[in-house]
Design a protein around this motif. Sequence first.
Motif, PDB file in Angstrom:
ATOM      1  N   MET A 156      20.799  15.297 -18.822  1.00 27.03           N
ATOM      2  CA  MET A 156      22.133  15.083 -19.371  1.00 27.03           C
ATOM      3  C   MET A 156      23.044  16.277 -19.147  1.00 27.03           C
ATOM      4  O   MET A 156      24.271  16.109 -19.053  1.00 27.03           O
ATOM      5  CB  MET A 156      22.037  14.792 -20.869  1.00 27.03           C
ATOM      6  N   ASP A 157      22.457  17.480 -19.048  1.00 29.84           N
ATOM      7  CA  ASP A 157      23.273  18.683 -18.870  1.00 29.84           C
ATOM      8  C   ASP A 157      22.464  19.691 -18.064  1.00 29.84           C
ATOM      9  O   ASP A 157      21.365  20.098 -18.478  1.00 29.84           O
ATOM     10  CB  ASP A 157      23.667  19.267 -20.220  1.00 29.84           C
ATOM     11  N   SER A 158      22.964  20.077 -16.906  1.00 27.84           N
ATOM     12  CA  SER A 158      22.259  21.039 -16.054  1.00 27.84           C
ATOM     13  C   SER A 158      22.272  22.449 -16.631  1.00 27.84           C
ATOM     14  O   SER A 158      21.498  23.304 -16.189  1.00 27.84           O
ATOM     15  CB  SER A 158      22.885  21.063 -14.657  1.00 27.84           C
ATOM     16  N   ALA A 159      23.134  22.687 -17.646  1.00 29.97           N
ATOM     17  CA  ALA A 159      23.154  24.019 -18.269  1.00 29.97           C
ATOM     18  C   ALA A 159      21.842  24.300 -19.003  1.00 29.97           C
ATOM     19  O   ALA A 159      21.448  25.465 -19.151  1.00 29.97           O
ATOM     20  CB  ALA A 159      24.333  24.130 -19.226  1.00 29.97           C
ATOM     21  N   PHE A 160      21.159  23.250 -19.438  1.00 25.78           N
ATOM     22  CA  PHE A 160      19.860  23.445 -20.098  1.00 25.78           C
ATOM     23  C   PHE A 160      18.816  24.007 -19.122  1.00 25.78           C
ATOM     24  O   PHE A 160      17.961  24.794 -19.522  1.00 25.78           O
ATOM     25  CB  PHE A 160      19.363  22.128 -20.688  1.00 25.78           C
ATOM     26  N   LEU A 161      18.898  23.598 -17.852  1.00 25.89           N
ATOM     27  CA  LEU A 161      17.964  24.113 -16.861  1.00 25.89           C
ATOM     28  C   LEU A 161      18.177  25.601 -16.622  1.00 25.89           C
ATOM     29  O   LEU A 161      17.222  26.379 -16.573  1.00 25.89           O
ATOM     30  CB  LEU A 161      18.119  23.341 -15.550  1.00 25.89           C
ATOM     31  N   ILE A 167      15.171  31.971 -20.058  1.00 28.30           N
ATOM     32  CA  ILE A 167      14.216  32.259 -21.135  1.00 28.30           C
ATOM     33  C   ILE A 167      12.832  32.558 -20.562  1.00 28.30           C
ATOM     34  O   ILE A 167      12.152  33.499 -20.983  1.00 28.30           O
ATOM     35  CB  ILE A 167      14.146  31.079 -22.117  1.00 28.30           C
ATOM     36  N   LEU A 168      12.408  31.762 -19.562  1.00 30.22           N
ATOM     37  CA  LEU A 168      11.077  31.939 -18.968  1.00 30.22           C
ATOM     38  C   LEU A 168      11.049  33.034 -17.917  1.00 30.22           C
ATOM     39  O   LEU A 168       9.973  33.399 -17.447  1.00 30.22           O
ATOM     40  CB  LEU A 168      10.601  30.618 -18.345  1.00 30.22           C
ATOM     41  N   GLY A 169      12.204  33.538 -17.525  1.00 29.82           N
ATOM     42  CA  GLY A 169      12.254  34.577 -16.510  1.00 29.82           C
ATOM     43  C   GLY A 169      12.071  34.056 -15.109  1.00 29.82           C
ATOM     44  O   GLY A 169      11.603  34.788 -14.229  1.00 29.82           O
ATOM     45  N   GLN A 170      12.433  32.802 -14.868  1.00 32.39           N
ATOM     46  CA  GLN A 170      12.335  32.199 -13.543  1.00 32.39           C
ATOM     47  C   GLN A 170      13.734  31.990 -12.988  1.00 32.39           C
ATOM     48  O   GLN A 170      14.473  31.131 -13.473  1.00 32.39           O
ATOM     49  CB  GLN A 170      11.584  30.866 -13.604  1.00 32.39           C
ATOM     50  N   SER A 171      14.068  32.782 -11.990  1.00 33.99           N
ATOM     51  CA  SER A 171      15.411  32.649 -11.415  1.00 33.99           C
ATOM     52  C   SER A 171      15.503  31.438 -10.495  1.00 33.99           C
ATOM     53  O   SER A 171      16.539  30.777 -10.424  1.00 33.99           O
ATOM     54  CB  SER A 171      15.774  33.919 -10.643  1.00 33.99           C
ATOM     55  N   GLN A 172      14.422  31.144  -9.782  1.00 32.14           N
ATOM     56  CA  GLN A 172      14.400  30.018  -8.862  1.00 32.14           C
ATOM     57  C   GLN A 172      13.075  29.273  -9.010  1.00 32.14           C
ATOM     58  O   GLN A 172      12.145  29.740  -9.660  1.00 32.14           O
ATOM     59  CB  GLN A 172      14.570  30.499  -7.407  1.00 32.14           C
ATOM     60  N   GLY A 173      13.025  28.124  -8.364  1.00 36.32           N
ATOM     61  CA  GLY A 173      11.793  27.339  -8.388  1.00 36.32           C
ATOM     62  C   GLY A 173      11.852  26.222  -9.412  1.00 36.32           C
ATOM     63  O   GLY A 173      12.739  26.163 -10.268  1.00 36.32           O
TER      64      GLY A 173
END
Length: 266
Positions: A156-161, A167-173
């Motif tokens: 519903m909202d790509s801002a959540f991704l 939060i998890l420290g994953q910039s990509q993937g």
Amino acid sequence: MWRPRGTKSTVRIHRTSSSPTSLFSCSSFKDIPELCTNEDEPSQPTVSTHKKPSVFHRVRLANSLLRAWSTRPTEPLESKPAPEPEPEPEPSPNVSISDQPDTQSEPPIPLPGAEKRVVVYFTSLRVVRRTFEDCTAVRSILRGFRVSIDERDLSMDSAFLTELQQILGQSQGKVTLPRVFIGGRYVGGAEEIKQLHEIGELKKLVEGLPPAEPGVCEVCGGYRFILCDECHGSHKLFVEKSGFKSCTACNENGLIRCPSCSSAPL
């Protein structure tokens, strides 16, 4: 010269052939004197010089051998000495504790601003069946405790991704879903939530959290999003000088968070 018919000869003819049908081994009467032997001469039996041992003699010999073996002294086995333990290598004084590998578990991932609630990142899309089923199962388990849950749908909202990646420290993937935070700390995904629920630890984690409000939100109907008031869900605005432009008040789907039931962004 010839004997009368009525008289019988006292000479007996012996058969030399083993076959009962053959009477003589010669083809003429010239060998008859050689075949005739005197009946009065007894045949001398052949005496065997070799004497076989009796059965009792062999039994006595076997018993004596067994007795000799049983009374034979047995030599004790030599016990091998136990191997000496190898000395443990002493740590080098030049190696510091910080150089050794850290065997402790990774520190927990905090979620500021969510100490009094449960935050669930999930998706409602059915593109990946396994992911959709895991998200549905986790939401059903958490709703059974009747506590306040902040459900954040990434479809519903790509801002959540973007928020979850920070939060998890994953910039990509790719990010596997669902992800659950309870009391401001990361708990895990679908497998961790199911295991904690089976052993009864999940109930202890949600104790003390505020209860969920009864019923469904009257503003959004439980979807936690409503249409944008400015663009009416089109995500575009018309300006006389520049024409159409993207609406800055809503997301890419033309939706805004429900002001009644949605929590503030972290």
